[in-house]
Every structure is written in C-alpha cells, then in structure tokens.
Design a protein around this motif. Structure first.
Motif, PDB file in Angstrom:
ATOM      1  N   PHE A  61      50.717  42.290  37.254  1.00  0.00           N
ATOM      2  CA  PHE A  61      51.237  41.291  38.189  1.00  0.00           C
ATOM      3  C   PHE A  61      51.308  41.916  39.577  1.00  0.00           C
ATOM      4  N   TYR A  62      50.745  41.209  40.552  1.00  0.00           N
ATOM      5  CA  TYR A  62      50.743  41.693  41.937  1.00  0.00           C
ATOM      6  C   TYR A  62      51.628  40.778  42.766  1.00  0.00           C
ATOM      7  N   PRO A  63      52.771  41.302  43.275  1.00  0.00           N
ATOM      8  CA  PRO A  63      53.727  40.447  44.018  1.00  0.00           C
ATOM      9  C   PRO A  63      53.119  39.838  45.273  1.00  0.00           C
ATOM     10  N   VAL A  64      52.165  40.528  45.933  1.00  0.00           N
ATOM     11  CA  VAL A  64      51.609  40.002  47.179  1.00  0.00           C
ATOM     12  C   VAL A  64      50.921  38.660  46.939  1.00  0.00           C
ATOM     13  N   SER A  65      50.139  38.562  45.877  1.00  0.00           N
ATOM     14  CA  SER A  65      49.446  37.310  45.569  1.00  0.00           C
ATOM     15  C   SER A  65      50.285  36.405  44.675  1.00  0.00           C
ATOM     16  N   GLY A  66      51.306  36.963  44.063  1.00  0.00           N
ATOM     17  CA  GLY A  66      52.170  36.170  43.201  1.00  0.00           C
ATOM     18  C   GLY A  66      51.499  35.714  41.923  1.00  0.00           C
ATOM     19  N   ARG A  67      50.561  36.486  41.400  1.00  0.00           N
ATOM     20  CA  ARG A  67      49.869  36.096  40.166  1.00  0.00           C
ATOM     21  C   ARG A  67      49.395  37.337  39.434  1.00  0.00           C
ATOM     22  N   ASP A  68      48.991  37.137  38.177  1.00  0.00           N
ATOM     23  CA  ASP A  68      48.447  38.220  37.364  1.00  0.00           C
ATOM     24  C   ASP A  68      46.938  38.361  37.621  1.00  0.00           C
ATOM     25  N   TRP A  69      46.505  39.617  37.684  1.00  0.00           N
ATOM     26  CA  TRP A  69      45.082  39.938  37.841  1.00  0.00           C
ATOM     27  C   TRP A  69      44.679  40.916  36.746  1.00  0.00           C
ATOM     28  N   PHE A  70      43.423  40.827  36.329  1.00  0.00           N
ATOM     29  CA  PHE A  70      42.925  41.838  35.393  1.00  0.00           C
ATOM     30  C   PHE A  70      41.818  42.636  36.089  1.00  0.00           C
ATOM     31  N   THR A  71      41.715  43.886  35.724  1.00  0.00           N
ATOM     32  CA  THR A  71      40.706  44.789  36.284  1.00  0.00           C
ATOM     33  C   THR A  71      39.962  45.466  35.138  1.00  0.00           C
ATOM     34  N   TYR A  99      37.295  42.884  39.301  1.00  0.00           N
ATOM     35  CA  TYR A  99      38.625  42.314  39.062  1.00  0.00           C
ATOM     36  C   TYR A  99      38.530  40.809  39.231  1.00  0.00           C
ATOM     37  N   ALA A 100      39.516  40.116  38.668  1.00  0.00           N
ATOM     38  CA  ALA A 100      39.574  38.660  38.753  1.00  0.00           C
ATOM     39  C   ALA A 100      40.972  38.222  38.351  1.00  0.00           C
ATOM     40  N   PRO A 101      41.383  37.000  38.735  1.00  0.00           N
ATOM     41  CA  PRO A 101      42.654  36.482  38.233  1.00  0.00           C
ATOM     42  C   PRO A 101      42.676  36.506  36.707  1.00  0.00           C
ATOM     43  N   ALA A 102      43.837  36.703  36.148  1.00  0.00           N
ATOM     44  CA  ALA A 102      43.958  36.932  34.705  1.00  0.00           C
ATOM     45  C   ALA A 102      43.422  35.764  33.892  1.00  0.00           C
ATOM     46  N   GLU A 103      43.532  34.544  34.420  1.00  0.00           N
ATOM     47  CA  GLU A 103      43.060  33.389  33.661  1.00  0.00           C
ATOM     48  C   GLU A 103      41.581  33.095  33.907  1.00  0.00           C
ATOM     49  N   TYR A 104      40.914  33.911  34.733  1.00  0.00           N
ATOM     50  CA  TYR A 104      39.502  33.750  35.027  1.00  0.00           C
ATOM     51  C   TYR A 104      38.682  34.787  34.270  1.00  0.00           C
ATOM     52  N   SER A 105      37.382  34.586  34.277  1.00  0.00           N
ATOM     53  CA  SER A 105      36.445  35.625  33.839  1.00  0.00           C
ATOM     54  C   SER A 105      35.805  36.246  35.078  1.00  0.00           C
ATOM     55  N   PHE A 106      35.179  37.396  34.895  1.00  0.00           N
ATOM     56  CA  PHE A 106      34.484  38.070  35.993  1.00  0.00           C
ATOM     57  C   PHE A 106      32.988  37.974  35.750  1.00  0.00           C
ATOM     58  N   HIS A 107      32.231  37.650  36.796  1.00  0.00           N
ATOM     59  CA  HIS A 107      30.779  37.539  36.693  1.00  0.00           C
ATOM     60  C   HIS A 107      30.125  38.221  37.879  1.00  0.00           C
ATOM     61  N   CYS A 108      29.012  38.887  37.599  1.00  0.00           N
ATOM     62  CA  CYS A 108      28.231  39.507  38.667  1.00  0.00           C
ATOM     63  C   CYS A 108      26.780  39.579  38.211  1.00  0.00           C
ATOM     64  N   GLN A 109      25.868  39.263  39.125  1.00  0.00           N
ATOM     65  CA  GLN A 109      24.456  39.280  38.769  1.00  0.00           C
ATOM     66  C   GLN A 109      23.957  40.685  38.499  1.00  0.00           C
ATOM     67  N   SER A 110      24.526  41.674  39.181  1.00  0.00           N
ATOM     68  CA  SER A 110      24.084  43.056  38.986  1.00  0.00           C
ATOM     69  C   SER A 110      25.279  43.989  39.084  1.00  0.00           C
ATOM     70  N   VAL A 111      25.537  44.716  38.022  1.00  0.00           N
ATOM     71  CA  VAL A 111      26.593  45.727  37.993  1.00  0.00           C
ATOM     72  C   VAL A 111      25.922  47.054  37.682  1.00  0.00           C
TER      73      VAL A 111
END
Length: 451
Positions: free
Chosen positions: A309-319, A341-353
């Motif tokens: 949980f990050y207080p600045v954004s007021g939401r949970d994030w996953f990394t 990283y992305a919000p906890a309720e989201y998925s993370f997507h990238c064309q190239s990692v």
C-alpha cells in the motif's frame, strides 16, 4: 478458346490455357486435381469454357467422352505423366512473355496445329488409373504401352479403335530438375506428333497425370471474410495462459508470445514457451506471489511479486520484484521492481521485456557471468493479485506511457513555435505610426521635445 470442330487459327491458344490455369490456381479448393488437355486432328465436340473455380467431375468427363467417341473407330494417344498439376504450367510455361523459357513448346505447337482442342484445368482426381480406365471403357480396347521407337515401327489398323499409352516421368529431385524433366517430356510429345503426321493416321491426344504433383490446401470461399482485408493480417495466438491455482481459484496468470533466454551473447535463443513446465514451488497469498516454471531440460524460471500500500496514491500496487533463472544449479537474478508495476487489481503488460536493451530487468546476483545471461520476453503479461475474473486477465497497465518521447518532442516544438508567433504578433502590435504630417504650403510643424 474456341471449342468447335473447325480449325482454331488463334496463335495464342496455349496462352489462354495458361490464363485459365492462373484463374483456377487463385480460386481453387483443396480437392486434389489434375489438368486434362485433349486435342484432335479430326475434330472434337464443342464444350463451353468452364467457369473459374469449377472442378470437372469424373461423370462429366465420361459424358463428354461419350459424345467424342460415340461412333466409329478412334486412335487415342494418352500421354500419361506420373504427376501433373496446373502449377506446372504456370511455373514452367513461360506465361509472362518469356516464350523462349517455356518447356511446353511442342505441346503449344500441337494445340495450334490441331483442328480443335478442349482444356479441363481441374479434373477431380479419383485415382491413378481413372483416366486410362475411362478411355478403355469408351473405346472397348486395352491400352498398349508404347514409346517413340515402338511407335515409329507400329502399323495401324484404321478400322478398329486403338489406345496407345505413352508414359512420361516426373521430377524426383535425384538427378534432373523439374524443368529439365518436363522439357524432355515435351520433346517426346513432339516426336510422337511428327510420327503420327508422317503415318497420316487421324488421332485424338490426351495429356494428363496419374496424380497431382501439388495439393495446396485452401480455405473455402464461403468461410473467407467479405470486403477488404489486410494482406498481412496478424493471426491471433490461441495459446492459453499459464495459470497457478490455489484453494480452487486462480491466483497467478502469465502469458507471453515467447519467453526467450540466452546463456551468452553468442549462444542461440531458447523459447521456453514451446516447452511444457510444471508449477511446483509456486505460492500465492495476499501480499506475496511466486510463480515457478520448472522445465524438464534443466531450466527453472521464477517470478516473485509483492503487493504494498502506497499512501501517496492511496491504493495498493504490485511489483515484479525479481525474475530468477536457474541453469544447472547456477542462478541469475534480474530486478524488475523499478519498471514492472501496476495497480494491485490490474495486470501488467509490455510488448518487450528485456535485460539488455531498454532493460526493464536489471541483472543482479553473485554469479560471475550473470551479466551475459539474457532474457527477452515478447508480448508479456502477468498478474499475481486481484484475479476476480477467474481465467481472464484484469485491465492491463501497459509499460508504454501515454506521453512517449516522441509526443513530448512534438509538444515542446509546437509550444516553442507558438511562443515565437505570439512574440512576433506582440511586437507588430507595438509599432506606432505618425499621426501628423508636414504640409509644404503651411507652417512647419514643430514638435516639442516633451511630446
């Protein structure tokens, strides 16, 4: 193409024949087909030109041969090639104006000099002996296998029907190319035609194949999309995502077009998505998820994710904190927490990692050559928390930001030009013009210094 008993005087008969083949090639189906060419020194019954895409059936050919050989004796020359397809004519027929490159010059000459000819670009193939058996049935005689030398010494009885079978080979790739083999067959056809002309024997010639040389599967026209479509439309990959289940529910999902690894800068890439992996060692809970992909050929690839949980954004994030690659007991660790990283309720997507160019995965570890190990994930998507949709990814947070460097450069350049324009307009508006002018007939204008 003219299909009548009178002599066809058009010198472009074989070109039109090739055009028919080209049309059939572009509109045919996956049904095995062999072309059939029929020409005669006496005349053939008229036959309407088949529509593009039409495949002649065995019954239709039998019906036509009934009308062609209905009465009287006939001498039939059957040139039966081991394999033949319409593609052989389009590839080796010199249909693009290069007539000197055509391997069917004698065949073309025979068609031009014949009284009439019939072309069946696509006869439904039902067996290697279908055409010989059909001719044998219509003529009532057994085929006689001959070659050029035998034919030159053969005497014909014009009062009875004759069925002469000339076997022609096809390329096998062992000694001669297809072009050379087809040219040799064309020479045989030319010699046989010369012999028949010298013997003054009326004949009907048939050129076909025992079986098709090429069978190109094509989808039916009824299943093709209507209207305009992209020539290079990307096909969707139906490969299911990798899912780890805990307590009868899915808690981790991963999908990628490819998971490429390389153990040195010169070694080839290995795509682990083409291998089958077990998920032994994977765990997931409310704050930590770990997906472990165990491959039979000594590779282990693991993904460690945490939720905070990050207080600045007021939401949970996953990394995605780390990605570990184990090979033969050695481990290389790549840190990804800064860029993946992305919000906890989201998925993370990238064309190239990757770990080597525009790296989102930074090598880190005690292994000496860990910097030489490289990762390249294409079309990568992962989610370790908040999988409320079961087997479907949540909304994806993409690694490509909305304001890319190109967008920033365009905006700044536009802003600079706009400032220059505003400054120029402001300077023009500050210009003052004279409101009083000197009259040569009047007194001189005097302007006080204070004005």
């Amino acid at each position: 193409m003219k299909m009548s008993g009178s002599r066809c005087r058009s010198p472009r008969r074989l070109i039109i024949f090739h055009v028919f083949f080209f049309i059939f090639t572009t509109t045919g189906s996956s049904t095995p087909q062999v072309p059939v060419l029929i020409w005669s020194s006496e005349g053939l019954p008229p036959l309407a030109s088949p529509a593009a895409g039409h495949i002649t059936t065995h019954d239709q050919l039998a019906s036509y041969l009934n009308s062609a050989f209905g009465s009287g004796p006939h001498t039939v020359l059957l040139f039966l090639q081991d394999k033949l397809s319409k593609d052989d004519f389009t590839v080796f027929g010199g249909v693009y104006g290069n007539k000197q490159d055509s391997v069917f010059q004698n065949l073309e000459a025979a068609l031009q000099s014949s009284s009439s000819s019939v072309t069946l670009p696509a006869l439904a193939w039902s067996g290697s002996s279908a055409v010989p058996s059909l001719l044998q049935e219509k003529l009532g005689v057994s085929p006689l296998h001959v070659d050029v030398d035998t034919l030159s010494h053969l005497s014909f009885n014009k009062s009875v029907s004759n069925l002469l079978l000339i076997s022609l080979s096809y390329c096998t790739g062992a000694q001669m190319s297809c072009k050379e083999v087809l040219h040799a067959n064309d020479v045989i056809i030319g010699k046989v035609m010369n012999i028949m002309k010298l013997k003054s024997v009326p004949y009907t010639a048939v050129y076909t194949g025992r079986q098709p040389s090429r069978v190109i599967p094509e989808s039916s026209m009824s299943h093709r999309p209507m209207g305009r479509t992209l020539l290079q439309m990307v096909q969707s990959d139906d490969r299911p995502p990798i899912m780890y289940n805990s307590s009868d529910s899915t808690c981790i999902m991963l999908w990628a077009q490819s998971l490429n690894i390389s153990l040195s800068r010169t070694s080839p890439w290995i795509d682990l998505m083409n291998e089958t992996a077990s998920l032994e060692g994977s765990i997931c809970n409310g704050t930590h998820s770990r997906l472990v992909l165990n491959y039979a050929d000594r590779y282990v690839l693991s993904f460690d994710m945490t939720q905070r949980f990050y207080p600045v954004s007021g939401r949970d994030w996953f990394t995605l904190d780390t990605v570990q690659l184990q090979v033969n007991g050695q481990t290389a660790t790549f840190n990804g927490g800064r860029g993946i990283y992305a919000p906890a309720e989201y998925s993370f997507h990238c064309q190239s990692v990757t770990s080597f160019r525009d790296a989102l995965l930074v090598p880190s570890g005690s292994l000496e050559n860990s910097s030489d190990w490289r990762l390249n994930f294409v079309d990568f998507q992962i989610q370790g928390f908040g999988l409320n949709n079961g087997t479907v990814f949540s909304y994806a947070s993409d690694c490509a930001s909305f304001f890319t460097p190109g967008i920033w450069m365009g905006l700044l350049t536009t802003l600079l030009l706009l400032l220059i324009l505003v400054y120029g307009l402001h300077m023009i508006m500050q210009l003052n013009t004279m409101d009083r002018f000197d009259d040569p007939k009047g007194p001189t204008i005097s302007v006080p210094q204070t004005e």
